[in-house]
Design an enzyme around this catalytic site. Structure first.
Site: not given
Length: 503
Positions: A208, A267
């Site tokens: 990510i 995130d």
């Protein structure tokens, strides 16, 4: 009133790569744009040969396209499965009504199951543009999700995808919240646990915001893009697997969100909890071990934050019947030597093959987590799992099992080797006091990881090591000279990656 008949355009493959977003190009003066009132960035439905996809429109005024042509990006071309010159129809999509609930969340309104369900359904079906996805991610990050919202979001993520059911119990899994470069314990853990016959159907994500995800690293050793049927076959044969969750269709909305989170470099905790647990629940796990690295430059920077995150993961997991054990680990420095898919894979192999220079910290961390799984999986008594895990590596069973898993997934591979590399040298002598996890991860990404599998950073020093002036601290690996130089320029910036105390 008679419905207006749609007039097709002719499909043309432009060879333009737009990642996961379907894009179509049309002339501003084409009959479709004029009759439908379309302009650049309009969202339209493309239909061809019984298949359709939602696409973003871009317009051209040059002769690069004929007035009756629809130029398709690679993603749009693949989704439609069409051929050159085939008819393509375009129309306005229906309004995405669920986005009104996203707007409400932006203005601090709490959401429940009845809100998240249509949002996640529309996201999974590709009805949200990247701008709308960004709004959802931002709206659930700036104004953090509370615990009931995390449960509702997790439930909706699970509901829009496949869900696996296994005949054997328990079914175990592990997850690390990330933020610690090189922490590639999963392939080692799966090999150890599966060697004892405990089911561990591991679905992993790609990176990510890191230089490598478990799926990225495992892909340098074996195929990871297995569908559900293939995944089930591997697990039934070998008791474990390491596959990419994006192919098996578990929590597919999460994979869409991860792609945009990577671009935004966001995130958030609420999305993290739902992302982690939705995949575990959908994979049929009954027991889960969570690794929370804590360190000043890790994702979780304090023990207080770690305890809070552990509580929320456990509370949400309990709502779905998951038994969770949390382990707080040292997040003060990277794990192993490699940072980047292939370099981390080499660390994994060295541990499993018991090489003399295998990174001890990676081995110990993997044995601690595998030991916890062996305990909750009923193969070891409390406090004895770590020793059993270590013995499983020492007697070769873990390496044997790992090879069998790789062969079952499609055949074992050798990790690629970088074309270019350059050392980063110590400017003066002293003691190494700290390594900035975030900056060294960025260094690896600037070198090309994870897109370039062989790119990344190879560490040569650990905290507390005495350092001599001119000594290599790390080696940067890259596939192009441009990426290598860009990474090295960053490494010599104002903020140090390695803090050396003069003595």
């Amino acid at each position: 009133m008679q419905k207006q008949k749609l007039i097709p355009l002719r499909a043309r493959r432009l060879g333009i790569h737009t990642h996961n977003e379907a894009v179509v190009f049309m002339r501003t003066d084409c009959h479709v744009c004029r009759s439908e009132g379309l302009s650049s960035l309009s969202r339209i439905i493309l239909h061809a040969g019984g298949r359709e996809t939602l696409a973003t429109l871009y317009q051209v005024t040059s002769d690069i396209l004929g007035i009756d042509e629809a130029g398709l990006s690679e993603t749009a071309w693949e989704r439609l499965g069409t051929v050159e010159g085939a008819p393509v129809f375009a129309r306005h999509p229906e309004a995405v009504e669920s986005f009104g609930r996203v707007r409400a969340r932006i203005f601090n309104h709490r959401l429940g199951d009845e809100d998240f369900a249509p949002i996640l359904s529309d996201i999974a079906s590709g009805r949200y543009s990247d701008i709308e996805l960004s709004a959802f991610i931002t709206g659930t990050s700036v104004f953090p999700l509370d615990e009931p919202e995390m449960v509702a979001l997790t439930r909706s993520m699970v509901a829009v995808g496949e869900r696996l059911v296994w005949s054997g119990v328990p079914v175990v899994d592990k997850h690390c919240v990330g933020g610690l470069p090189g922490n590639r314990t999963t392939p080692i853990i799966v090999a150890i646990v599966a060697a004892h016959g405990v089911l561990m159907p591991k679905t992993s994500s790609r990176a990510i915001t890191s230089p490598a995800g478990t799926a990225d690293t495992m892909e340098t050793l074996a195929p990871v893009d297995l569908n559900i049927e293939a995944m089930r076959r591997v697990v039934e044969q070998e008791s474990g697997c390491v596959v990419w969750g994006g192919v098996v269709g578990l929590s597919p909305a999460d994979d869409v969100l991860i792609r945009v989170e990577r671009t935004l470099d966001i995130d958030s905790e609420g999305l993290l909890v739902a992302s982690v647990l939705s995949k575990k629940i959908a994979a049929g796990s009954s027991h889960l071990v969570l690794d929370l690295p804590v360190g000043p430059t890790a994702k979780v920077r304090s023990e207080t934050a770690a305890v809070g995150l552990s509580h929320r993961l456990s509370a949400v997991g309990t709502a779905f019947g998951l038994e969770i054990r949390t382990i707080f680990s040292d997040g003060s420095q990277p794990v192993g030597r490699g940072i980047g898919p292939a370099l981390e894979a080499l660390d994994v192999l060295s541990v499993l093959q018991q090489a003399d220079d295998a990174p001890l910290d990676l081995r110990e961390r993997a044995c601690t987590l595998a030991g916890a799984l062996l305990e909750i999986g009923g193969r070891a008594r409390l406090g004895e799992g770590r020793l059993l895990a270590s013995q499983t590596i020492a007697d070769g069973r873990a390496w044997t099992k790992f090879q069998r898993i790789c062969e079952a997934q499609g055949g074992m591979r050798s990790p690629p080797v970088s074309r270019h590399r350059s050392p980063m040298l110590a400017p003066f002598s002293g003691l190494l006091r700290s390594i900035d996890n975030r900056r060294i991860a960025k260094l690896a990404k600037l070198a090309g990881a994870p897109v370039s599998k062989a790119a990344g950073v190879e560490l040569h020093v650990r905290l507390g090591d005495p350092i001599e002036a001119g000594q290599p601290l790390c080696t940067v690996h890259a596939e192009t000279t441009g990426e290598l130089q860009y990474a090295l320029d960053y490494a010599t910036g104002t903020a140090p990656i390695f803090y050396i105390e003069r003595v």
